[in-house]
Design an enzyme around this catalytic site. Structure first.
Site, PDB file in Angstrom:
ATOM      1  N   LYS A  78      -4.955   2.554  10.965  1.00  0.00           N
ATOM      2  CA  LYS A  78      -3.920   1.758  10.284  1.00  0.00           C
ATOM      3  C   LYS A  78      -3.790   0.378  10.922  1.00  0.00           C
ATOM      4  O   LYS A  78      -3.757  -0.644  10.241  1.00  0.00           O
ATOM      5  CB  LYS A  78      -2.559   2.468  10.336  1.00  0.00           C
ATOM      6  CG  LYS A  78      -2.442   3.582   9.328  1.00  0.00           C
ATOM      7  CD  LYS A  78      -1.064   3.670   8.738  1.00  0.00           C
ATOM      8  CE  LYS A  78      -0.933   4.832   7.773  1.00  0.00           C
ATOM      9  NZ  LYS A  78      -1.805   4.767   6.622  1.00  0.00           N
ATOM     10  N   GLY A 119      -4.267  11.136  -1.931  1.00  0.00           N
ATOM     11  CA  GLY A 119      -4.975  12.216  -1.234  1.00  0.00           C
ATOM     12  C   GLY A 119      -4.463  13.611  -1.533  1.00  0.00           C
ATOM     13  O   GLY A 119      -5.248  14.502  -1.870  1.00  0.00           O
ATOM     14  N   LYS A 152       0.878  -1.184   0.000  1.00  0.00           N
ATOM     15  CA  LYS A 152       0.000   0.000   0.000  1.00  0.00           C
ATOM     16  C   LYS A 152       0.907   1.223   0.000  1.00  0.00           C
ATOM     17  O   LYS A 152       1.744   1.397   0.881  1.00  0.00           O
ATOM     18  CB  LYS A 152      -0.900  -0.021   1.241  1.00  0.00           C
ATOM     19  CG  LYS A 152      -1.511   1.344   1.624  1.00  0.00           C
ATOM     20  CD  LYS A 152      -2.340   1.962   0.534  1.00  0.00           C
ATOM     21  CE  LYS A 152      -2.974   3.285   0.895  1.00  0.00           C
ATOM     22  NZ  LYS A 152      -2.197   4.317   1.507  1.00  0.00           N
TER      23      LYS A 152
END
Length: 291
Positions: free
Chosen positions: A245, A69, A33
């Protein structure tokens, strides 16, 4: 900057030291990720892509799941829209969802695919809408088109892996009515890694991992089991942005991932250190049986 010149003998030694790890991960699936600062800094981005291609060349099946983002916020501002967040999630109206789709499935995804190809890899970009990979539903009406994952249809990713590609996945979901949804990147990576029964999920972030003292990097906790993670939640050591997370790490393990690593993506070659050395990088979260 000091440049270290390696002799051929030293190079050979480094490679032979990596051999047990190369054997261990050969033909295994590792999901990465990728987002945050490691994505903004151009030099780091180049290094991350090199690391991924190197692992792919030695036979690791890499799946790259990315966010974007800061790029979404930049384009929103250019278009005169003010980014808004509720509990850390972007409020996404219809117009914002169009921007999210343009940035994630378009610019960011194709830039990463192109970089991987330039470094000698073979990559293919898809979004969570392709093959209905990430099926979703609305999360909370206050957030608009922010989605919760209802199902992962993993076949498109498996097909790409079987054909020898590095799948590059942008985290946009869709429902059965054809609406697109903005999906949290960490959550999507956890679900995708789980559906693949991945050997490892690597979450690149902008902190060193789980710290006993958030202001002191030397207090890094290298390994955490699920029961130890519960205690760290209770003690307030896992707090703020680290809570979602670690919850994603736990979700991934429940879904069948062997272990998950939260690591600092700002450290050069942190992925290689994690996969090809004993030291590792960051905090490894694992089930009790994998201690």
């Amino acid at each position: 900057m000091i440049h270290c010149e390696f002799t051929n003998a030293q190079r050979a030694e480094v490679l032979t030291a990596a051999l047990p790890y190369i054997k261990r991960y050969n033909n295994k699936i590792v999901v990465v990720k990728y987002g945050g600062n490691a994505m903004i800094n151009e030099q780091l981005k180049q290094q991350v892509m090199e690391d991924i291609v190197l692992l792919w060349l030695i036979g690791v099946k890499i799946v790259l799941v990315h966010g974007g983002g800061p790029e979404i916020s930049d384009l929103m501002k250019l278009m005169g829209k003010k980014p808004e967040f509720v509990d850390g999630l972007r409020v996404t109206d219809k117009e914002t969802m169009d921007i999210v789709q343009m940035v994630l499935a378009g610019k960011v995804n194709k830039t990463l695919v192109n970089l991987l190809e330039m470094k000698g890899g073979k990559a293919m970009g898809i979004s969570g809408m392709d093959g209905r990979l990430i099926e979703s539903q609305p999360k909370d009406e206050r957030l608009g088109y922010v989605g919760d994952i209802t199902k992962i249809h993993i076949r498109p990713v498996v097909d790409l892996l079987e054909k020898g590609y590095i799948p590059v996945v942008s985290t946009i979901g869709c429902d059965r009515q054809g609406n697109a949804y903005n999906i949290n990147g960490d959550t999507a990576a956890a679900y995708i890694a789980g559906a693949l029964n991945a050997e490892r999920l690597i979450m690149m972030t902008d902190v060193a991992g789980i710290l006993r003292d958030k202001d002191d990097p030397t207090t890094l906790i290298p390994n955490v089991t699920l029961s130890e993670a519960e205690k760290l939640f209770e003690e307030g050591i896992i707090n703020g942005g680290m809570i979602p997370k670690v919850n994603c790490c736990i979700e991934a393990i429940h879904k069948g991932v062997k272990n998950v690593v939260i690591m600092d993506g700002r450290v050069p070659h942190s992925i290689l250190m994690e996969i090809l050395t004993d030291e590792g990088a960051g905090t490894m979260v694992m089930g009790e049986e994998n201690q």
